[in-house]
Design an enzyme around this catalytic site. Structure first.
Site, mmCIF file in Angstrom:
data_model
loop_
_atom_site.group_PDB
_atom_site.id
_atom_site.type_symbol
_atom_site.label_atom_id
_atom_site.label_comp_id
_atom_site.label_asym_id
_atom_site.label_seq_id
_atom_site.Cartn_x
_atom_site.Cartn_y
_atom_site.Cartn_z
ATOM 1 N N ARG A 39 85.521 5.258 66.747
ATOM 2 C CA ARG A 39 86.311 5.958 67.692
ATOM 3 C C ARG A 39 87.690 5.483 67.796
ATOM 4 O O ARG A 39 88.996 6.388 66.995
ATOM 5 C CB ARG A 39 85.987 6.533 68.753
ATOM 6 C CG ARG A 39 85.605 5.221 69.989
ATOM 7 C CD ARG A 39 84.314 5.121 70.746
ATOM 8 N NE ARG A 39 83.165 5.080 69.727
ATOM 9 C CZ ARG A 39 82.191 5.202 69.846
ATOM 10 N NH1 ARG A 39 81.762 6.101 70.761
ATOM 11 N NH2 ARG A 39 81.376 4.476 69.022
ATOM 12 N N THR A 40 88.075 4.755 66.900
ATOM 13 C CA THR A 40 89.710 3.958 68.119
ATOM 14 C C THR A 40 90.600 3.317 66.335
ATOM 15 O O THR A 40 91.680 5.035 65.869
ATOM 16 C CB THR A 40 89.609 2.793 67.530
ATOM 17 O OG1 THR A 40 88.900 1.411 69.117
ATOM 18 C CG2 THR A 40 91.275 1.743 67.706
ATOM 19 N N LYS A 67 89.779 -10.139 47.676
ATOM 20 C CA LYS A 67 90.058 -11.450 46.984
ATOM 21 C C LYS A 67 90.795 -12.576 47.175
ATOM 22 O O LYS A 67 91.594 -13.401 46.640
ATOM 23 C CB LYS A 67 90.971 -10.490 45.740
ATOM 24 C CG LYS A 67 90.988 -9.435 44.919
ATOM 25 C CD LYS A 67 91.939 -9.150 44.300
ATOM 26 C CE LYS A 67 91.434 -8.177 43.514
ATOM 27 N NZ LYS A 67 92.859 -7.294 42.851
ATOM 28 N N ARG A 89 93.324 -4.111 63.648
ATOM 29 C CA ARG A 89 92.208 -4.422 64.467
ATOM 30 C C ARG A 89 92.177 -5.568 63.447
ATOM 31 O O ARG A 89 91.172 -5.726 62.033
ATOM 32 C CB ARG A 89 91.535 -3.773 64.436
ATOM 33 C CG ARG A 89 90.106 -4.050 64.912
ATOM 34 C CD ARG A 89 88.594 -3.361 65.222
ATOM 35 N NE ARG A 89 89.147 -2.588 66.682
ATOM 36 C CZ ARG A 89 88.623 -1.505 67.204
ATOM 37 N NH1 ARG A 89 87.090 -1.631 67.065
ATOM 38 N NH2 ARG A 89 88.792 -1.056 68.750
ATOM 39 N N HIS A 117 92.970 -4.932 74.160
ATOM 40 C CA HIS A 117 92.452 -4.060 73.335
ATOM 41 C C HIS A 117 93.644 -3.177 73.745
ATOM 42 O O HIS A 117 93.494 -2.370 74.847
ATOM 43 C CB HIS A 117 90.559 -3.556 73.008
ATOM 44 C CG HIS A 117 90.959 -2.617 72.251
ATOM 45 N ND1 HIS A 117 91.891 -1.474 72.280
ATOM 46 C CD2 HIS A 117 90.218 -2.054 72.152
ATOM 47 C CE1 HIS A 117 90.849 -0.873 71.203
ATOM 48 N NE2 HIS A 117 89.685 -1.083 71.683
#
Ligand code: NCD
Length: 297
Positions: A39-40, A67, A89, A117
């Site tokens: 959802r975010t 990498k 995030r 958050h």
């Protein structure tokens, strides 16, 4: 500021979809998610598109991160590419703050480790203030894995700032040390307490916010038995009957159905879980606009 964002978010409310505009036309927003999200991530994508911005999604699995490119190197690359905002995030607390030192545009924290958050807190405040006119008299119980929840931290800080009473509830092993409450309160007008008694947390509360068991973050031994948790803390309609009349249920998602919430509660009339998701797009539109156009934009 907090309520200013909430007001601006409300201004985008259309009928069934948010009102679209082109205020961010010509701007580019990249979503850089080092942790899973549904959802975010989607709501940040929709929010940027609704404002006319170009959206770039960076899937960490297919980027140079696999990498071994360092975070700072990745951020410097985005800076050189001329992006205007980076929604980020990350599993490490503080990663967006480090990124901000190497990026000339705006960094939006979409969740960093156990720390914060912020847009979740904003959407929770919008959702609650749609139901309750004055949050300063509100008692909100948060039940679940408080120790590992950045949502608990951010939403509790927002509620305390607005003068609400916050009750944190979890088994003793999933509650932070008592001294944490002083830090959380930090001179804000609200009050905060913690308890391992679900009955005490729920009794007469105006809202209950269930939190997910963050099994991926729990070191072994913190939660000996999920069945025991469900028995003691699982939120059923019957248990919620001790809340205040007109009380509401929230959950940031994703829900572990049958663990923190019984299925009879998720879609019950008092559940605002769907509204939270819808409001997520609105607050992210407000935040993107504020950051990219400024408060007078
Ligand atoms: C939360 C998160 O990722 O912090 N979810 C979300 O953003 N809606 C909560 C969680 O993962 O339990």
């Amino acid at each position: 500021m907090l309520l200013g964002v909430v007001r601006r978010a409300r201004g985008y409310r259309g009928g069934s979809r948010p009102i679209r505009s082109n205020v961010l036309a010509g701007r580019t927003v990249a979503n850089l998610f080092y942790e899973p999200s549904t959802r975010t991530l989607v709501s940040f994508q929709l929010a940027a598109r609704n404002l006319g911005a170009e959206v770039v999604n960076v899937s960490v699995a297919s980027s140079s991160v696999v990498k071994g490119e360092s975070l700072v190197d990745t951020i410097r690359t985005f800076d050189s590419l001329g992006l205007d905002a980076l929604v980020m995030r990350h599993s490490e607390a503080g990663a967006p703050y480090l990124a901000a030192r190497h990026f000339s545009g705006s960094i939006l924290n979409a969740g960093d480790g156990l720390h914060a958050h912020p847009t979740q807190a904003l959407l929770d405040i919008l959702t609650l203030s749609d139901r309750f006119t004055d949050l300063s008299g509100l008692t909100v119980a948060m039940v679940g894995d408080i120790l590992h929840s950045r949502v608990a931290r951010s939403t509790a800080v927002a509620l305390l700032t607005l003068g609400a009473a916050v009750r944190l509830c979890a088994p003793p092993t999933l509650l932070p040390e008592q001294g944490w409450l002083t830090l959380l309160r930090g001179g804000r007008p609200g009050t905060v307490s913690q308890t391992s008694s679900l009955a005490e947390a729920l009794n007469g509360a105006d809202a209950v916010m269930a939190l997910r068991m963050q099994r991926e973050r729990q070191a072994g031994g913190l939660l000996p038995d999920v069945k025991e948790y469900i028995r003691e803390y699982g939120l059923s309609a019957e248990r919620l009957s001790t809340l205040a009349p007109g009380a509401v249920l929230m959950h940031p998602g994703p829900v572990n159905e049958g663990v923190e919430l019984h299925s009879d509660t998720i879609t019950a009339p008092f559940s605002l879980i769907g509204e939270q998701v819808t409001n997520g797009v609105l607050v992210r539109m407000a935040v993107l606009e504020l950051l990219l156009r400024g408060a007078n934009g």
